[in-house]
Scaffold this active site. Sequence first.
Site, mmCIF file in Angstrom:
data_model
loop_
_atom_site.group_PDB
_atom_site.id
_atom_site.type_symbol
_atom_site.label_atom_id
_atom_site.label_comp_id
_atom_site.label_asym_id
_atom_site.label_seq_id
_atom_site.Cartn_x
_atom_site.Cartn_y
_atom_site.Cartn_z
ATOM 1 N N LYS A 1 6.477 -2.002 1.960
ATOM 2 C CA LYS A 1 5.299 -1.365 2.583
ATOM 3 C C LYS A 1 4.108 -2.321 2.465
ATOM 4 C CE LYS A 1 3.310 3.255 3.170
ATOM 5 N NZ LYS A 1 3.485 3.369 4.624
ATOM 6 N N TYR B 1 0.828 -1.208 0.000
ATOM 7 C CA TYR B 1 0.000 0.000 0.000
ATOM 8 C C TYR B 1 0.858 1.252 0.000
ATOM 9 C CZ TYR B 1 0.996 0.941 4.958
ATOM 10 O OH TYR B 1 1.611 1.253 6.138
ATOM 11 N N HIS C 1 -1.295 -21.176 0.965
ATOM 12 C CA HIS C 1 -0.238 -20.177 1.176
ATOM 13 C C HIS C 1 0.507 -19.805 -0.102
ATOM 14 C CE1 HIS C 1 -1.122 -21.113 5.283
ATOM 15 N NE2 HIS C 1 -0.221 -20.264 5.738
ATOM 16 N N LEU D 1 11.392 1.072 6.884
ATOM 17 C CA LEU D 1 10.811 1.560 5.637
ATOM 18 C C LEU D 1 11.583 2.805 5.204
ATOM 19 C CD1 LEU D 1 8.393 1.086 3.640
ATOM 20 C CD2 LEU D 1 7.370 3.065 4.765
ATOM 21 N N ARG E 1 7.770 3.932 -5.042
ATOM 22 C CA ARG E 1 7.901 2.981 -3.927
ATOM 23 C C ARG E 1 6.810 1.912 -3.991
ATOM 24 N NH1 ARG E 1 7.970 5.167 2.159
ATOM 25 N NH2 ARG E 1 5.762 5.472 1.674
ATOM 26 N N GLU F 1 12.726 2.153 13.944
ATOM 27 C CA GLU F 1 11.813 3.199 13.461
ATOM 28 C C GLU F 1 10.553 3.196 14.308
ATOM 29 O OE1 GLU F 1 10.305 2.466 9.489
ATOM 30 O OE2 GLU F 1 10.097 0.314 9.871
ATOM 31 N N ARG G 1 -8.082 -20.590 -0.360
ATOM 32 C CA ARG G 1 -6.982 -20.349 0.573
ATOM 33 C C ARG G 1 -5.903 -21.422 0.507
ATOM 34 N NH1 ARG G 1 -5.050 -21.267 5.533
ATOM 35 N NH2 ARG G 1 -4.192 -19.480 6.672
HETATM 36 N N1 PLP Z 1 8.037 3.607 8.755
HETATM 37 C C1 PLP Z 1 6.873 2.925 8.742
HETATM 38 C C2 PLP Z 1 6.807 1.575 9.363
HETATM 39 C C3 PLP Z 1 5.733 3.507 8.143
HETATM 40 O O1 PLP Z 1 4.572 2.838 8.113
HETATM 41 C C4 PLP Z 1 5.840 4.811 7.595
HETATM 42 C C5 PLP Z 1 4.700 5.482 6.955
HETATM 43 O O2 PLP Z 1 3.571 5.333 7.238
HETATM 44 C C6 PLP Z 1 7.056 5.483 7.654
HETATM 45 C C7 PLP Z 1 8.154 4.835 8.229
HETATM 46 C C8 PLP Z 1 7.230 6.862 7.083
HETATM 47 O O3 PLP Z 1 7.190 6.816 5.678
HETATM 48 P P1 PLP Z 1 6.697 8.044 4.809
HETATM 49 O O4 PLP Z 1 7.545 9.216 5.182
HETATM 50 O O5 PLP Z 1 6.927 7.595 3.415
HETATM 51 O O6 PLP Z 1 5.248 8.274 5.132
#
Ligand code: PLP
Length: 282
Positions: free
Chosen positions: A145, A31, A100, A201, A50, A177, A98
């Site tokens: 993501k 997403y 995997h 991310l 991305r 993070e 279903r």
């Molecule tokens: N890290 C995670 C786990 C996220 O879900 C997000 C965004 O929602 C971010 C970092 C920040 O990413 P962005 O600046 O692209 O929104």
Amino acid sequence: TTMLWNDRLVKKEEIKLSIEDRGYQFGDGVYEVIKVYNGSMFTVTEHIDRFYESAEKINIVIPYTKDVLHKMVYDLIEANEIVNGYVYFQITRGSSPRAHAFPQPTTEPVFIAYTMKGERSIENFEKGVKAKFVEDIRWLRCDIKSLNLLGNVLAKEAAQQAGCYEAIQHRGEIVTEGSSSNMYGIKDGVLYTHPTNNLILHGITRRVIMSLCEEIGLSVIEEAFTTEQAIDMDEFFMSSTSSEITPIIQIDDSIIGNGKPGEWTRKLQAAFDARVQQLGSL
Ligand code: PLP
């Protein structure tokens, strides 16, 4: 409200999703969330890039070109007259009984997009927020993501239960993070943040911040720091599409700096605002 269901603009009520959709059963999809300021999408190219990268990493082929997807999402924002808010979109591997392993033959991916209205959280930007350390229990491909957000969900819930705005996740001693944000500390005029590898991310806001640091003359070291170093930083902040640059003034019981958003953080916020203003004048 209008939504996108695959390549069609439809009313929300018209959308029919299968209970065998792999997004529903396995979180098998990816997403994006893009912020809309004054009717324009901020860093739209980066978000779309991305999205395709995340999809490719799990072998989902998005059945549109990037330009077509951009236009579809733009038309959705127009249809819903979004001035300030967000557009969310996701793609799943599609629907199949279903099992995997990937379905054979390959299923049609299912794309969904919708908009949300929302104003900027000015109060958080100005006053800062509290955060809580939470052990990072997620998988080892946090660079994707993915719709699988259980680790992130549990981290955020733990933070909110403790009266905090965000979780600061750490693998052992190393800060990775937030639950939905990237984390930064500033010590003696140098900004530290986790390098972009499989453990975080690669935030789009993070990329903007890297460029802003250069603009305002703040040195950057993309190196991981520990929880102990985190609470000893002069300044601390988080970044994301929705939270932009939000100062963190307290982590658990430790006050960061003087308990107020720091000088460098404020400069970065001002430089970020200028980028947003530029967007409006395009
Ligand atoms: N890290 C995670 C786990 C996220 O879900 C997000 C965004 O929602 C971010 C970092 C920040 O990413 P962005 O600046 O692209 O929104």
